[in-house]
Scaffold this motif. Structure first.
Motif, short mmCIF file in Angstrom:
data_model
loop_
_atom_site.label_atom_id
_atom_site.label_comp_id
_atom_site.label_asym_id
_atom_site.label_seq_id
_atom_site.Cartn_x
_atom_site.Cartn_y
_atom_site.Cartn_z
N GLU A 38 23.93 26.14 44.28
CA GLU A 38 24.54 27.22 43.48
C GLU A 38 26.00 27.40 43.87
N GLN A 39 26.24 27.40 45.16
CA GLN A 39 27.63 27.56 45.63
C GLN A 39 28.51 26.43 45.12
N TRP A 40 27.99 25.23 45.23
CA TRP A 40 28.79 24.06 44.88
C TRP A 40 29.18 24.07 43.40
N ALA A 41 28.20 24.46 42.55
CA ALA A 41 28.49 24.53 41.12
C ALA A 41 29.56 25.59 40.84
N THR A 42 29.41 26.72 41.46
CA THR A 42 30.40 27.78 41.27
C THR A 42 31.77 27.35 41.80
N TYR A 43 31.75 26.71 42.94
CA TYR A 43 33.00 26.28 43.57
C TYR A 43 33.74 25.28 42.68
N GLN A 44 33.02 24.28 42.19
CA GLN A 44 33.69 23.24 41.39
C GLN A 44 34.28 23.84 40.11
N ARG A 45 33.51 24.72 39.52
CA ARG A 45 34.00 25.35 38.28
C ARG A 45 35.27 26.16 38.57
N ALA A 46 35.23 26.91 39.64
CA ALA A 46 36.38 27.77 39.97
C ALA A 46 37.62 26.94 40.29
N GLU A 47 37.44 25.84 40.99
CA GLU A 47 38.61 25.03 41.35
C GLU A 47 39.20 24.34 40.13
N GLU A 48 38.32 23.77 39.32
CA GLU A 48 38.84 23.07 38.13
C GLU A 48 39.57 24.05 37.21
N ASP A 49 38.96 25.18 36.94
CA ASP A 49 39.60 26.17 36.08
C ASP A 49 40.90 26.68 36.71
N GLY A 50 40.85 26.91 38.00
CA GLY A 50 42.02 27.46 38.69
C GLY A 50 43.19 26.51 38.67
N VAL A 51 42.95 25.24 38.89
CA VAL A 51 44.04 24.26 38.91
C VAL A 51 44.64 24.12 37.52
N ILE A 52 43.76 24.14 36.50
CA ILE A 52 44.27 24.04 35.13
C ILE A 52 45.20 25.22 34.85
N ARG A 53 44.76 26.40 35.28
CA ARG A 53 45.60 27.59 35.03
C ARG A 53 46.94 27.48 35.76
N LEU A 107 44.16 31.49 44.38
CA LEU A 107 43.10 30.51 44.13
C LEU A 107 42.45 30.08 45.45
N VAL A 108 43.29 29.87 46.49
CA VAL A 108 42.74 29.46 47.79
C VAL A 108 41.75 30.52 48.30
N LEU A 109 42.15 31.76 48.22
CA LEU A 109 41.28 32.82 48.73
C LEU A 109 39.98 32.90 47.93
N ARG A 110 40.10 32.74 46.62
CA ARG A 110 38.91 32.78 45.76
C ARG A 110 37.93 31.68 46.17
N LEU A 111 38.47 30.49 46.39
CA LEU A 111 37.60 29.36 46.75
C LEU A 111 36.98 29.56 48.14
N LYS A 112 37.77 30.10 49.04
CA LYS A 112 37.22 30.32 50.39
C LYS A 112 36.09 31.35 50.35
N GLN A 113 36.23 32.35 49.48
CA GLN A 113 35.16 33.35 49.39
C GLN A 113 33.87 32.74 48.84
N ILE A 114 34.03 31.82 47.91
CA ILE A 114 32.84 31.14 47.39
C ILE A 114 32.19 30.30 48.49
N CYS A 115 33.03 29.73 49.36
CA CYS A 115 32.47 28.95 50.48
C CYS A 115 31.63 29.84 51.40
N ASN A 116 31.92 31.12 51.42
CA ASN A 116 31.11 32.03 52.23
C ASN A 116 29.82 32.42 51.50
#
Lengths: 222, 584
Positions: B355-370, B386-395
């Motif tokens: 679940e984390q990994w799916a959320t993480y990948q989606r957030a990074e791809e969308d974030g980089v595009i933005r 974006l970095v902070l958002r991704l780190k929170q998902i890692c938690n």
């Protein structure tokens, strides 16, 4: 019990044959004399004169001395005392500008220098014996040094701040007199410590000499 | 040949008795040099084959060795200005030689007589005793080594790890130089918040030295620059820039100038650097726990002050290392505080849950595009978000609450609680701490972070210390990384990683500090394949650079991320400035 006397009383030092005349030098200080043995070069002598505060006043060192194989055989066990005291120690002390009231050494083979010099020659060894001790009342009241007379099995010796002081066989001084002589220095200096300085300086001088020789060789080659 | 004497000494037979038939051994050749003459011809003596034969004289009233004669002089000794100038004479017995701290010649002292002069001096302990300097407590041996290092040097960088006492070592070395008459007037430059700290350290370690804080209005400062002839002047960096002309045109060079937190002058084109380097001085000491923050060029900037010309930009690492070896003293706690129990650091690489990994990948791809779409509007703040958002998902997965790190943490804490030990868990977010508290209730969690009122915090620490049912303390880096003594904790978990290893070190050192009774195990969580891993890789490269120059232990210094490195985490480039902005 004659605990205060370290050695039998020999004839006056100035009467001994071959003794250097007492120089008329003004400043009394403390001499430290040792020899650094190098397997490659031989024996290097170093003589450091300190003020009572432990500051260096004068330093001398010798070129290396090495005996030939024939000399080693012929001199036998007397070779080392001869080299240390007569050859190295005598030359270093005689050449010094400053007079020292006491000369300390950490080499037993240096003690025969007492036969050749008027100064008191004392051997310093870091004490590791749990000898019977008692305080020496002659020490000054504010002295930082811890002076004790130790009584090993058969003879008296003097221990100052953990360093055993052994007089030369020809010494005429009582242990109390020796303690009083050393007291000004011992209040500031751990008596075995200056030998480390001399060895470090001799090593440095050797290294510098090696570097000089290499640069000379390089220049010649160029 | 020998016979025992009553005093136990072996008497040797007279040497003359057997010398007669032998060819005498030639006495060694001797020579002499009087150190104080500074006369090169004095070396041109007819010396023996070894060419050593030095005998020097170092007089108590000699002169400084660099350009002014011999270092260990004590020339210009000033009469005590006040009765308190010389403290009470220490009457301790001289220490055995095994504990002696030697003052060694800097490498740039080339004359043999000068080098010997250093070697023949008494140990530092004797010098301190002879000058009758008393201290609030006895310095650690490594601190005495630091004092002995600074004392003879005109060009030095003291780069000890934070907390080892750079300030105290500098104050004592300066005090000794002042008592020897080698320093009468010193300038100390530090960040403004540290001025009071320096004043306090001087009052503790050198109470007799007059200390003047450079402050007041323009005319008052001008008077101080021109007329403060003795003692220590303390100025902050901003003031130095403001008073540049006054500082550069002082009537005489300072005998010593010390720059604290010297990384502040690493930028060679900055006004601070230029102002500091322009001040005339005899000795230049720099203090910093982080001589390299981003690149080796940081060190070039510092050395422009310490030893101009010694380093050049773009020098190779090996060349830098060789050039600065004798000018930088760097110790870490691991080097010198050997009485501390061991600290074991283990990196726990964690695979995110599905679940984390799916959320993480989606957030990074969308974030980089933005970010890419933002073009010239892109700022470092956007990337940070974006970095902070991704780190929170890692938690924790925000949708499901799944957390691979938590699963691993719970397993470790079971063992910790079963053995009756205590653990500290650090996170940079209070929200993460809230989630952990809910999930780790069976371990009796306590909290210490910004939302805990300050008047309750001491009680939290006391409860953690004394209540056997409280096994874990949840702390934020911001609130809990400095100033707390938690030596009774055996485990430290870094649930997420801070940007800067120095902050993590401070957090770890809450438990691993003087007084710790057993080994401390540190677990650093890292989500593999994520932004956490990329950040860790960038920081590791910096640590390698630092180690290559200073031969240091890892994870002990302050090495953060630069702007370009943060953009580089997503293969982004910092946008070029707009033409009108550039023109402005």
């Amino acid at each position: 019990m004659d605990a205060g006397r370290l050695t039998p009383r020999p004839p006056p030092a100035s009467d001994l044959p071959g003794m250097d005349a007492a120089p008329a030098k003004a400043l009394a200080a403390f001499g430290f004399l040792t020899v650094l043995e190098s397997a490659e070069h031989g024996l290097f002598g170093g003589y450091l004169v300190l003020s009572p505060q432990g500051r260096p006043l004068e330093f001398r060192c010798s070129t290396p001395v090495a005996a030939s194989r024939a000399q080693e055989i012929l001199y036998g066990p007397t070779l080392r005392p001869y080299l240390f005291a007569e050859v190295i120690g005598r030359a270093l002390v005689a050449g010094a500008e400053l007079d020292a009231a006491v000369i300390l050494t950490d080499q037993p083979d240096m003690l025969p220098l007492a036969l050749l010099r008027h100064e008191e020659i004392l051997l310093v060894q870091e004490a590791n014996v749990g000898a019977t001790t008692f305080s020496l009342s002659a020490s000054s009241t504010d002295a930082a040094s811890d002076v004790e007379l130790a009584e090993p099995s058969s003879s008296a010796s003097l221990i100052i701040n953990g360093c055993e002081i052994i007089a030369s066989p020809v010494s005429t001084k009582l242990s109390g007199e020796i303690a009083a002589l050393l007291e000004p220095l011992a209040a500031n200096v751990y008596l075995a410590e200056p030998f480390q300085r001399i060895r470090a300086a001799l090593t440095e001088a050797q290294l510098a000499s090696h570097d000089d020789a290499e640069s000379t060789h390089d220049r010649a080659a160029a | 040949m020998t016979a025992p004497l009553p005093n136990g000494l072996m008497r040797h037979e007279p040497i003359d008795a057997i010398r007669f038939p032998l060819e005498p051994i030639a006495p060694p050749s001797l020579g002499c040099v009087v150190c104080e003459t500074n006369d090169a011809a004095a070396f041109a003596l007819p010396l023996g084959s070894l060419r050593v034969r030095t005998f020097g004289r170092v007089l108590p009233e000699g002169r400084d060795s660099r350009g002014r004669g011999t270092l260990f002089g004590g020339a210009h000794r000033q009469a005590p200005r006040a009765s308190s100038f010389v403290a009470k004479q220490s009457r301790q017995a001289p220490a055995p030689s095994s504990s002696a701290t030697r003052i060694r010649a800097p490498r740039d002292v080339v004359k043999l007589e000068d080098r010997l002069a250093y070697l023949l001096q008494p140990p530092l302990e004797n010098l301190l005793a002879a000058e009758a300097l008393d201290f609030p407590f006895r310095p650690f041996p490594y601190q005495l080594d630091g004092i002995a290092y600074l004392y003879p040097r005109h060009e030095a960088v003291l780069a000890d790890e934070m907390g080892l006492g750079k300030t105290m070592q500098t104050v004592v070395a300066l005090r000794l130089l002042a008592h020897q008459g080698l320093v009468r007037r010193a300038l100390l430059v530090c960040p403004k918040p540290l001025v009071t700290n320096w004043r306090r350290e001087f009052s503790q370690w050198a109470p007799e030295l007059p200390v003047t804080i450079m402050e007041g209005n323009q005319s008052q400062r001008q008077w101080l620059w021109n007329n403060a002839e003795q003692g220590v002047l303390i100025a902050n960096y901003e003031l130095i820039v403001r008073d540049r002309e006054l500082a550069v045109n002082v009537p005489a060079p300072f005998d010593l100038m010390v720059v604290d937190e010297a990384q502040r002058i690493k930028n060679r084109s900055g006004a601070t650097h230029e102002s500091i380097c322009a001040i005339p001085r005899e000795r230049s000491w720099a203090l910093t726990g982080t001589p390299i923050e981003n690149s080796a060029d940081d060190l070039v900037g510092i050395f422009e002050f310490v030893s101009p010309g010694r380093l050049r930009p773009q020098m190779k690492t090996s060349a830098i290392r060789s050039a600065v070896a004798d000018h930088v003293l760097r110790r870490t706690k691991d080097n010198v505080l050997t009485q501390l129990p061991p600290k074991m650091i283990r990196d726990a690489d964690v695979q995110l849950t599905s679940e984390q990994w799916a959320t993480y990948q989606r957030a990074e791809e969308d974030g980089v595009i933005r970010l890419n779409d933002m073009g010239a509007e892109l700022t470092i703040q956007h990337v940070f978000e974006l970095v902070l958002r991704l780190k929170q998902i890692c938690n924790f997965d925000p949708a499901t609450g799944a957390s691979a790190k938590l699963d691993r943490l719970e397993a470790d804490l079971e063992e910790c609680a079963a053995s009756g030990r205590k653990a500290i868990i650090f996170s940079q977010w209070v929200d993460t701490i809230d989630k952990l508290r809910g999930k780790l209730g069976r371990f009796g969690p306590l909290e210490y972070h910004g939302r805990i009122p300050s008047n309750r915090r001491d009680g939290v620490i006391e409860q953690f210390r004394n209540d056997p049912s409280k096994h874990i303390l949840l702390m934020s880096y911001g609130a809990g990384s400095v100033g707390l003594n938690l030596q009774f904790a055996s485990y430290v978990f870094l649930f997420d990683r801070w940007w800067n290893p120095a902050v993590e070190d401070q957090a770890i050192n809450r438990a691993h500090r003087i007084g710790a009774t057993g080994p401390v195990t540190v677990t650093r969580f890292l989500a593999t394949g994520t932004i956490e891993e990329r950040i860790d890789r960038v920081l590791a490269e910096k640590r390698e650079l630092f180690n290559a120059v200073f031969d240091d232990e890892p994870m002990t210094r302050k090495l953060g991320l630069s702007r370009d490195e943060i953009f580089g985490l997503f293969n982004l480039r910092f946008p070029e400035p707009k033409p009108e902005a550039a023109a402005a």
